[in-house]
Design an enzyme around this catalytic site. Structure first.
Site, short mmCIF file in Angstrom:
data_model
loop_
_atom_site.label_atom_id
_atom_site.label_comp_id
_atom_site.label_asym_id
_atom_site.label_seq_id
_atom_site.Cartn_x
_atom_site.Cartn_y
_atom_site.Cartn_z
N HIS A 155 -52.28 59.82 13.24
CA HIS A 155 -52.30 58.36 13.26
C HIS A 155 -50.90 57.78 13.00
O HIS A 155 -50.47 56.82 13.64
CB HIS A 155 -53.31 57.88 12.21
CG HIS A 155 -53.26 56.41 11.95
ND1 HIS A 155 -52.64 55.87 10.85
CD2 HIS A 155 -53.73 55.35 12.67
CE1 HIS A 155 -52.75 54.56 10.89
NE2 HIS A 155 -53.40 54.20 11.98
N GLU A 179 -48.88 58.07 16.07
CA GLU A 179 -49.28 57.02 17.02
C GLU A 179 -48.50 55.73 16.73
O GLU A 179 -47.96 55.10 17.63
CB GLU A 179 -50.79 56.79 16.90
CG GLU A 179 -51.34 55.61 17.66
CD GLU A 179 -52.21 54.72 16.80
OE1 GLU A 179 -51.83 53.54 16.63
OE2 GLU A 179 -53.25 55.19 16.29
N HIS A 180 -48.40 55.37 15.44
CA HIS A 180 -47.64 54.17 15.09
C HIS A 180 -46.18 54.28 15.50
O HIS A 180 -45.59 53.36 16.04
CB HIS A 180 -47.68 53.95 13.56
CG HIS A 180 -48.82 53.12 13.09
ND1 HIS A 180 -48.65 51.98 12.36
CD2 HIS A 180 -50.16 53.27 13.23
CE1 HIS A 180 -49.82 51.46 12.07
NE2 HIS A 180 -50.76 52.23 12.58
N GLU A 226 -52.78 49.23 5.96
CA GLU A 226 -53.90 49.53 6.86
C GLU A 226 -54.97 50.32 6.09
O GLU A 226 -56.17 50.05 6.21
CB GLU A 226 -53.40 50.31 8.08
CG GLU A 226 -54.47 50.48 9.15
CD GLU A 226 -53.98 51.18 10.41
OE1 GLU A 226 -52.79 51.60 10.44
OE2 GLU A 226 -54.77 51.36 11.35
#
Lengths: 429, 426
Positions: free
Chosen positions: A69, A72-73, A144
């Site tokens: 993840h 991905e950022h 997040e």
């Protein structure tokens, strides 16, 4: 370049595809009359892939939780700034998501499709990570994670996974924890990128009112300009997951108005691929609807007794190496709901499922499945994970149409086992 | 693309709008009833949308209704309430698979008649709604109203509006309130139902693969609304200059603070400066290259999400974000700074182009989703705006920098709302 064609007569839809010499597969589905175009560039790499071996290095690599993840950022960062700006100039919206098994980068546009597509194909193939930008991202991702900590539906779901799985990484939060992401370094990101972002491990899916030859020519031309990459064989290491559950119950307290619950059945019939896996998937969804759907006796009973409300829903997840059925909702008394569900399952095992219910639910699912094809986002975002499991999305409706009552009854007996059942509850603080 | 729609008058106050397209695999019918947003009826309206689907004359239980819908290839029925400014909208929708893909024909017509039964022929008991159904749905609605705290992001937005508009109708929650709910009985709800079914303006939208005449015939035959004098809902008041900024804090056991800033734009949607204002809000907090996203998220790592949006009918601008509790002052200051800079023209031609492109892309994208198309045109009906989608896009295209600056001149901060943890101090 040979273009393969797969069609569904029931749906009146066709998907074209090519396989490039580097192993990357590109798919295109025409959607006449649509204003939007949509493209996804996806890698078969998600939060579950936290342990692996690289042939050249030999040793087993274990990376911090949440790295897929995090990566991905960071892929949106380019030497000249964020790639968001370039998509914004074109007026399109770019996005990405990471789940347990895949990471997808996507955009939707209504204009200048090929300029957008070039941006997508380029930025995903050109990582640019610096120590400074990695550090800066930690604050953003921490927020997040905090956001999800306050989300009771997310918490009740992950707690259910924790109650079901002993070893499997599916029990770990996709974004990791505030602690684990602080361990992530630039080098970790490059290791994961180089291992999993390889042509053979990735696909491109495009949908919209476009010309197929133009689409394939453009993709081919754009990709040839990129750097060639060494292709190492990926060895993913998954732990041995016992069939048994960890514990029957798990509870937590959060600021909610009334208790929330997830009731899950762990699947032990694993290791299937392709059409077999799809048939299991479809059978399970039919059973869930027959037993717990709006027209079922059980739903009616629980609803009238005030034990469940409109939020009650069900879902099946069927991956190659694990799977589970999940029922969720809000209830004044979640354990009473569980008892009634288990009693009802026992009763139905004695009585047998009803052929009428089966016929009606199958009809319902046929119609619903048709409706999903209104949405190009649905098409792309469902095609990708199915493809990574060896399933062709267009087969769904064909198998649904052919599936037999016997297959479904058999699956019902095997899967809905009270020994494999867990309940996760979030209670008000 | 889409032209102006020419509504068909089925009766006084009852209009049909047909959007013909063959690109979808379904046909959609949406029915909107327009009510004023009033404390007196908002809870009843919400409850009504929950009681009506429980049973009809022919299908007396929700199980029977569900079975019938499943037999129609999983026709999906929904009923809900919403607010558009100070209007309370009651809506019913039914989406059905298009016959073209099915072995069975006439599915749409059968669906229409079920929808008609849900709206016009409820299951009654001694001349009123079924008491048991009403009581059960009262419990469900109570759970829903109380469940508002579960989604912290939307709760913080709602709470900010509630505080900001505390003496205006717009503060009413669309699902009503628990005190009024307690007072509703099967009799009083049925009485309310009979009143609104005759007095509300009705708009019916059909999006699908059928021509206008066919649709009109079927609707006239199966879905009959009473024609007559309908209630006129007044335009909401919008001008307001807050004397002081109101600061509100709620405490809950949460991990992340939810910050919402509520502004008065003091600009009616009828103004020529409305589209410029939408562009202004988009540059400020519309997407990943907006001022707020770039400065507060990317530069300062203060948050994961931050956005700004315009509430069209009530002329509000809301900015919302999730932050650490101790970053309140810093975030509020930075948001204020970005807003001031923009009011003073601190944005580029590229910023304007990007914002326009992004607004136009989302407007055009609506044409790929049947429900969004219906909703777009219904909003046009409610706001008395004859513009087609293309005409609106054209207006966005023509927005100038001067107009954007002018549109922002009267934006004033009204309320700052913060949902935080229960620990003391900051």
């Amino acid at each position: 370049m040979t273009i393969q064609t797969t069609s569904s007569e029931l749906l009146h839809e066709t998907i074209y595809s090519i396989e490039r010499s580097d192993g990357l597969k590109v798919f295109f589905m025409p959607k006449e009359g649509y204003t939007k175009q949509y493209a996804v560039f996806a890698t078969n790499y998600g939060s579950n892939d936290s342990k692996f071996k690289i042939a050249s290095r030999g040793e087993e690599i274990c990376v911090p939780d949440g790295i897929a993840h995090f990566l991905e950022h960071k892929l949106f960062e380019q030497p000249e700034g964020s790639v968001f700006d370039k998509f914004s100039e074109l007026g399109s919206s770019v996005n990405a998501y990471t789940n347990f098994t895949s990471t997808c980068y996507l955009f939707s546009s209504t204009d200048k499709f090929y300029e957008n597509l070039k941006l997508l194909l380029d930025f995903v193939r050109e990582p640019y990570f610096t120590d400074e930008s990695v550090e800066k991202e930690k604050g953003i991702i921490a927020q997040e994670i905090r956001m999800y900590e306050d989300n009771p539906n997310w918490k009740v779901f992950f707690n259910a996974l924790k109650a079901m799985y002993h070893e499997h990484p599916v029990k770990i939060d996709i974004a990791g924890t505030v602690e684990s992401i602080h361990k992530i370094t630039k080098d970790d990101l490059y290791t994961c990128y180089n291992t999993f972002y390889t042509p053979r491990n990735m696909i491109v899916f495009i949908v919209g009112a476009l010309d197929k030859d133009e689409v394939f020519d453009f993709v081919d031309k754009t990709l040839n300009n990129g750097k060639k990459k060494e292709e190492a064989l990926i060895q993913r290491i998954y732990p041995n997951e016992p069939d048994a559950i960890v514990k029957k119950e798990i509870e937590e307290k959060l600021s909610v108005s009334m208790p929330l619950f997830n009731i899950a059945f762990k699947d032990v019939d694993n290791g299937l691929h392709g059409r077999e896996l799809l048939a299991k998937d479809i059978s399970t969804r039919i059973i869930l609807e027959m037993l717990f759907g709006r027209s079922s006796e059980l739903f009616m009973k629980l609803y009238e007794e005030g034990l469940i409300n409109d939020s009650f829903e069900h879902e099946y997840t069927g991956e190659i190496d694990y799977g589970h059925s999940m029922l969720g909702g809000e209830s004044k008394n979640p354990h009473e709901v569980l008892n009634k569900i288990l009693d009802h399952i026992a009763l139905m095992k004695e009585k047998g499922l009803s052929q009428d219910d089966f016929d009606r639910i199958r009809k319902k699912q046929m119609g619903q499945h048709l409706g999903y094809y209104n949405s190009i986002e649905f098409i792309a975002n469902t095609f990708v994970p199915y493809y990574f499991k060896g399933i062709s999305l267009l087969d769904y409706i064909e198998i649904l149409k052919e599936i037999s009552f016997e297959t479904v009854s058999e699956r019902f007996r095997k899967h809905f086992d009270s020994d494999k059942c867990v309940i996760s509850v979030i209670r008000p603080k | 693309m889409l032209k102006r729609l020419a509504p068909i008058e089925l009766g006084r106050g009852v209009h049909l709008h047909v959007i013909k397209t063959d690109k979808f695999k379904t046909n959609l019918i949406r029915v909107y009833l327009q009510r004023p947003l009033e404390k007196e009826e908002v809870t009843k309206n919400a409850l009504l949308t929950m009681v009506l689907p429980r049973g009809t004359e022919r299908f007396t239980t929700s199980m029977a209704v569900s079975k019938e819908l499943e037999n129609l290839y999983g026709a999906s029925l929904s009923s809900d309430v919403s607010k558009k400014g100070e209007r309370n909208i009651i809506q019913f929708a039914l989406q059905l698979a298009n016959d073209k893909y099915l072995e069975e024909k006439g599915v749409f017509e059968k669906g229409l008649s079920i929808l008609n039964e849900i709206i016009h022929k409820p299951h009654l008991q001694e001349g009123k709604f079924h008491t048991q159904y009403v009581e059960q749905e009262k419990d469900n609605l109570k759970e829903r109203i109380e469940g508002r705290i579960n989604d912290k992001m939307s709760y913080a937005l709602d709470r900010c509006i509630e505080e900001m508009c505390s003496d205006e109708k717009f503060s009413l929650y669309e699902y009503g309130n628990v005190e009024d709910l307690k007072k509703i009985s099967a009799e009083s709800l049925y009485e309310h139902y009979q009143n609104i079914i005759g007095t509300s303006k009705v708009d019916i939208f059909v999006v699908g693969d059928m021509d206008e005449a066919t649709v009109e015939n079927m609707v006239r035959q199966h879905l009959n609304f009473v024609s007559g004098d309908k209630l006129f809902v007044e335009r909401e008041e919008i001008q307001r200059s807050p004397a002081d900024v109101k600061k509100v804090e709620d405490k809950m056991d949460v991990s992340q603070g939810k910050l919402t800033l509520g502004y008065r734009t003091n600009l009616p949607f009828e103004s020529e400066l409305y589209h410029p204002l939408v562009v202004f809000s988009n540059i400020l907090g519309g997407g990943p290259n907006s001022k707020l996203f770039r400065n507060i998220r990317e530069k300062e790592s203060l948050c994961y999400y931050i956005f700004s949006r315009i509430e069209k009918f009530k002329s509000l601008m809301m900015i919302s974000s999730g932050i650490e509790f101790d970053k309140y002052d810093k975030t509020v200051e930075l948001v204020g700074k970005q807003l001031e800079e923009m009011k003073n023209g601190g944005f580029t031609t590229e910023d304007i182009e990007s914002a326009k492109n992004s607004i136009i892309t989302s407007m055009r994208s609506m044409t790929d989703t049947p429900s969004m198309m219906a909703d777009f045109y219904y909003t046009q009906v409610v706001s008395n705006n004859p513009d087609s989608l293309d005409e609106m896009i054209d207006k966005v295209r023509k927005v100038t920098k001067e107009a954007i600056i002018a549109s922002s001149k009267q934006i004033e901060l009204d309320t700052i709302y913060f949902l935080r943890d229960k620990k003391e101090g900051r």
